[in-house]
Write an enzyme that holds these catalytic residues in place. Structure first.
Site, PDB file in Angstrom:
ATOM      1  N   GLY A   1      55.222  19.102  47.092  1.00  0.00           N
ATOM      2  CA  GLY A   1      53.855  19.176  47.595  1.00  0.00           C
ATOM      3  C   GLY A   1      53.689  18.584  48.983  1.00  0.00           C
ATOM      4  O   GLY A   1      52.593  18.137  49.336  1.00  0.00           O
TER       5      GLY A   1
ATOM      6  N   ASN B   1      53.686  20.224  51.814  1.00  0.00           N
ATOM      7  CA  ASN B   1      52.741  21.088  52.551  1.00  0.00           C
ATOM      8  C   ASN B   1      51.316  20.866  52.059  1.00  0.00           C
ATOM      9  O   ASN B   1      50.374  20.835  52.851  1.00  0.00           O
ATOM     10  CB  ASN B   1      53.143  22.553  52.416  1.00  0.00           C
ATOM     11  CG  ASN B   1      54.238  22.914  53.389  1.00  0.00           C
ATOM     12  OD1 ASN B   1      53.987  23.050  54.581  1.00  0.00           O
ATOM     13  ND2 ASN B   1      55.466  23.036  52.915  1.00  0.00           N
TER      14      ASN B   1
ATOM     15  N   HIS C   1      56.602  30.547  53.962  1.00  0.00           N
ATOM     16  CA  HIS C   1      57.987  30.807  53.569  1.00  0.00           C
ATOM     17  C   HIS C   1      58.932  30.265  54.644  1.00  0.00           C
ATOM     18  O   HIS C   1      58.698  30.467  55.839  1.00  0.00           O
ATOM     19  CB  HIS C   1      58.189  32.323  53.391  1.00  0.00           C
ATOM     20  CG  HIS C   1      59.571  32.664  52.945  1.00  0.00           C
ATOM     21  ND1 HIS C   1      59.971  32.529  51.631  1.00  0.00           N
ATOM     22  CD2 HIS C   1      60.661  33.087  53.630  1.00  0.00           C
ATOM     23  CE1 HIS C   1      61.254  32.872  51.531  1.00  0.00           C
ATOM     24  NE2 HIS C   1      61.694  33.222  52.729  1.00  0.00           N
TER      25      HIS C   1
ATOM     26  N   ASP D   1      51.073  40.183  49.202  1.00  0.00           N
ATOM     27  CA  ASP D   1      50.807  41.459  48.534  1.00  0.00           C
ATOM     28  C   ASP D   1      51.668  41.548  47.268  1.00  0.00           C
ATOM     29  O   ASP D   1      52.197  40.537  46.808  1.00  0.00           O
ATOM     30  CB  ASP D   1      50.975  42.651  49.493  1.00  0.00           C
ATOM     31  CG  ASP D   1      52.412  42.891  49.913  1.00  0.00           C
ATOM     32  OD1 ASP D   1      53.319  42.288  49.312  1.00  0.00           O
ATOM     33  OD2 ASP D   1      52.627  43.691  50.853  1.00  0.00           O
ATOM     34  N   GLU D   2      51.825  42.747  46.728  1.00  0.00           N
ATOM     35  CA  GLU D   2      52.494  42.884  45.426  1.00  0.00           C
ATOM     36  C   GLU D   2      54.001  42.626  45.495  1.00  0.00           C
ATOM     37  O   GLU D   2      54.637  42.408  44.470  1.00  0.00           O
ATOM     38  CB  GLU D   2      52.268  44.293  44.844  1.00  0.00           C
ATOM     39  CG  GLU D   2      50.895  44.494  44.220  1.00  0.00           C
ATOM     40  CD  GLU D   2      49.809  44.750  45.252  1.00  0.00           C
ATOM     41  OE1 GLU D   2      50.130  44.831  46.474  1.00  0.00           O
ATOM     42  OE2 GLU D   2      48.642  44.865  44.856  1.00  0.00           O
TER      43      GLU D   2
END
Ligand code: GRF
Length: 195
Positions: free
Chosen positions: A17, A19, A114, A146-147
């Protein structure tokens, strides 16, 4: 005159944690104009959960993948988020892949960080992978989710050089330094329509 309403965020974590911590500090100092409505973890042992609690932030630990199937855990998390009128879902080291159904519920309002320059080196071992590939540089990417995994519109990227004697640990430390500066700043721009 009433105070302007701040955007409300939910932060999803799985581990340290750091970030999340950077975001908490940015909110406290006013660099990030947002209210952290809740911190959610899929891991009851996540050190970040303790940190959030000691900062006085409400927390929720999901039983994700242990006693409950993914769909059930996700709909519980979605419920917790919606009940708190959250505007943005901020992933900060959340190690579970969100289903298309969850992404659809919060479409365009889920942000992820990321530790590589996407689309290069997606996945859970981006730092190890880039070292193994012998690259000269890597970086940090912040994107809308997104997916697909580690995929979606990129909002910010910053390069991090790889030094000749870098180990996974030393490179991760330098990447984290960039992340802690870039994430709060990018969220401030995103939440206030400045990107
Ligand atoms: C960060 O490197 C982030 O890019 C990745 O997971 C790591 C989380 O670290 N998604 P922390 O829990 O914020 O310290």
């Amino acid at each position: 005159m009433s105070k302007p309403v701040k955007p409300r965020i939910a932060i999803l974590i799985s581990g340290t944690g750091s970030n999340m911590d950077a975001i908490i500090r940015a909110c406290a100092s006013g660099r990030l104009d947002a209210d952290i409505a809740i911190v959610i973890s899929d891991n009851p042992g996540a050190p970040g959960i303790k940190k959030a609690r000691s900062a006085g932030i409400e927390t929720f630990v999901s039983r994700y993948g242990r006693e409950t199937p993914r769909e059930e855990s996700e709909s519980e998390i979605a419920d917790v988020i919606m009940k708190r009128s959250v505007d943005w879902v901020v992933l900060a080291g959340f190690m579970k892949i969100l289903s298309p159904g969850f992404v659809k519920t919060f479409r365009g309002r889920i942000v992820n960080i990321h530790p590589s320059l996407l689309p290069s080196f997606p996945g859970a071992h981006a730092i190890r992978d880039v070292l193994e590939a012998g690259a000269d540089f890597t970086g940090v990417t912040i994107h809308i989710v997104d997916e697909l995994v580690d995929h979606g519109p990129i909002i910010a990227q910053e390069e991090v050089p790889i030094l000749p004697n870098d180990t996974e640990k030393s490179l991760a430390e330098r990447i984290h330094e960039v992340e802690h500066r870039l994430y709060p700043r990018t969220l401030q721009q995103l939440l206030h329509d400045d990107v």
